[in-house]
Design a protein around this motif. Structure first.
Motif, PDB file in Angstrom:
ATOM      1  N   VAL A 188       0.816  -1.211   0.000  1.00  0.00           N
ATOM      2  CA  VAL A 188       0.000   0.000   0.000  1.00  0.00           C
ATOM      3  C   VAL A 188       0.853   1.267   0.000  1.00  0.00           C
ATOM      4  O   VAL A 188       0.746   2.100  -0.903  1.00  0.00           O
ATOM      5  N   PHE A 189       1.703   1.408   0.992  1.00  0.00           N
ATOM      6  CA  PHE A 189       2.478   2.648   1.134  1.00  0.00           C
ATOM      7  C   PHE A 189       3.335   2.985  -0.082  1.00  0.00           C
ATOM      8  O   PHE A 189       3.380   4.152  -0.501  1.00  0.00           O
ATOM      9  N   PRO A 190       4.031   2.015  -0.718  1.00  0.00           N
ATOM     10  CA  PRO A 190       4.849   2.372  -1.891  1.00  0.00           C
ATOM     11  C   PRO A 190       4.047   2.958  -3.052  1.00  0.00           C
ATOM     12  O   PRO A 190       4.614   3.656  -3.898  1.00  0.00           O
ATOM     13  N   LYS A 191       2.733   2.689  -3.099  1.00  0.00           N
ATOM     14  CA  LYS A 191       1.898   3.179  -4.189  1.00  0.00           C
ATOM     15  C   LYS A 191       1.249   4.521  -3.882  1.00  0.00           C
ATOM     16  O   LYS A 191       0.562   5.092  -4.738  1.00  0.00           O
ATOM     17  N   GLN A 192       1.436   5.019  -2.655  1.00  0.00           N
ATOM     18  CA  GLN A 192       0.885   6.315  -2.279  1.00  0.00           C
ATOM     19  C   GLN A 192       1.750   7.433  -2.843  1.00  0.00           C
ATOM     20  O   GLN A 192       2.936   7.242  -3.122  1.00  0.00           O
ATOM     21  N   PRO A 193       1.188   8.623  -3.043  1.00  0.00           N
ATOM     22  CA  PRO A 193       2.002   9.761  -3.490  1.00  0.00           C
ATOM     23  C   PRO A 193       3.157  10.015  -2.518  1.00  0.00           C
ATOM     24  O   PRO A 193       2.940  10.181  -1.318  1.00  0.00           O
ATOM     25  N   GLY A 194       4.358   9.996  -3.030  1.00  0.00           N
ATOM     26  CA  GLY A 194       5.527  10.177  -2.174  1.00  0.00           C
ATOM     27  C   GLY A 194       5.947   8.919  -1.447  1.00  0.00           C
ATOM     28  O   GLY A 194       6.905   8.936  -0.673  1.00  0.00           O
ATOM     29  N   GLY A 195       5.246   7.831  -1.692  1.00  0.00           N
ATOM     30  CA  GLY A 195       5.576   6.586  -1.020  1.00  0.00           C
ATOM     31  C   GLY A 195       6.797   5.910  -1.615  1.00  0.00           C
ATOM     32  O   GLY A 195       7.228   6.230  -2.721  1.00  0.00           O
TER      33      GLY A 195
END
Length: 235
Positions: A188-195
């Motif tokens: 999830v986090f790697p696909k967030q903006p700035g992740g």
């Protein structure tokens, strides 16, 4: 012939799953044969760090209780979902799967310092189930013919089943929590903006498994070479 068939089927199991499930079975057999006792295996921070019984950090993940229905049920789930992950989303990424093991075991061990639980193998299994379910959200499940649901709900169904049987849900909730942390950090986090990806497999683990898999491949090629043919392009 039967031995060769069994050995062949055993070696078809992915390496990390094979090693872990075999360790669990052998540990249980050792207890059953009175070679060791559960008191020598369980998670106890005082014995680990004051008496340096460091093996407990590993053995508490390998014992699921005496041989019986509960043991077989737990082994089935462990084998099934560990293998599903290793052959599915971790196909060709054995080092990453092994690192998931280490990450999950480390977090569960830290939580174990604050929760009164002595064996963490069930929590690790629930972690596998949680991650597999979140990565396969469209798969329909059936629990003993009683109810139908989507794969991501399976850990919660198992947690509710434990509650109905009068057991503690602490271990289930630990596995769900650690599974969610892993899933969020990895998927999830790697696909967030700035992740970005925070769980990077250490180089030495990648090297270890790359070396092992290369050696296995070379052995297979050597065994399968037809007789009388030189593989340097000459007859």
């Amino acid at each position: 012939m039967a031995y060769q068939l069994i050995y062949h089927e055993f070696m078809q199991i992915p390496p990390v799953t094979r090693a872990y499930v075999t360790s669990c079975v052998l540990t249980t057999l050792a207890v059953q044969l009175d070679i060791v006792t559960p008191y020598q295996l369980y998670f106890n921070p005082e014995l680990i760090f004051k008496n340096f019984q460091l093996w407990r950090l590993i053995t508490n993940f390998c014992y699921f209780g005496p041989i019986g229905f509960n043991f077989l049920f737990n082994m089935l789930f462990t084998y099934r979902y560990c293998r599903f992950l290793e052959e599915g989303s971790f196909r060709g990424k054995t080092a990453d799967f092994f690192f998931m093991f280490i990450f999950g075991g480390l977090l569960l061990t830290i939580i174990g310092f604050f929760v009164s639980t002595i064996f963490l193998g069930n929590a690790l299994t629930i972690m596998f189930v949680y991650v597999w379910g979140r990565r396969n959200p469209l798969i329909r499940m059936n629990f003993f013919g009683l109810m139908n649901f989507q794969a991501p709900y399976l850990p919660w169904v198992l947690c509710g089943f434990s509650l109905l049987l009068g057991g503690s849900t602490t271990v289930d909730l630990m596995g769900i929590a650690v599974g969610h942390i892993y899933y969020y950090l990895e998927d999830v986090f790697p696909k967030q903006p700035g992740g970005f990806r925070t769980l990077k497999t250490p180089k030495f683990i990648e090297w270890l498994f790359e070396t092992r898999e290369t050696n296995e491949f070379e052995n297979i090629v050597h065994e399968e070479r037809p007789g009388g043919w030189q593989w340097d392009g000459q007859n």
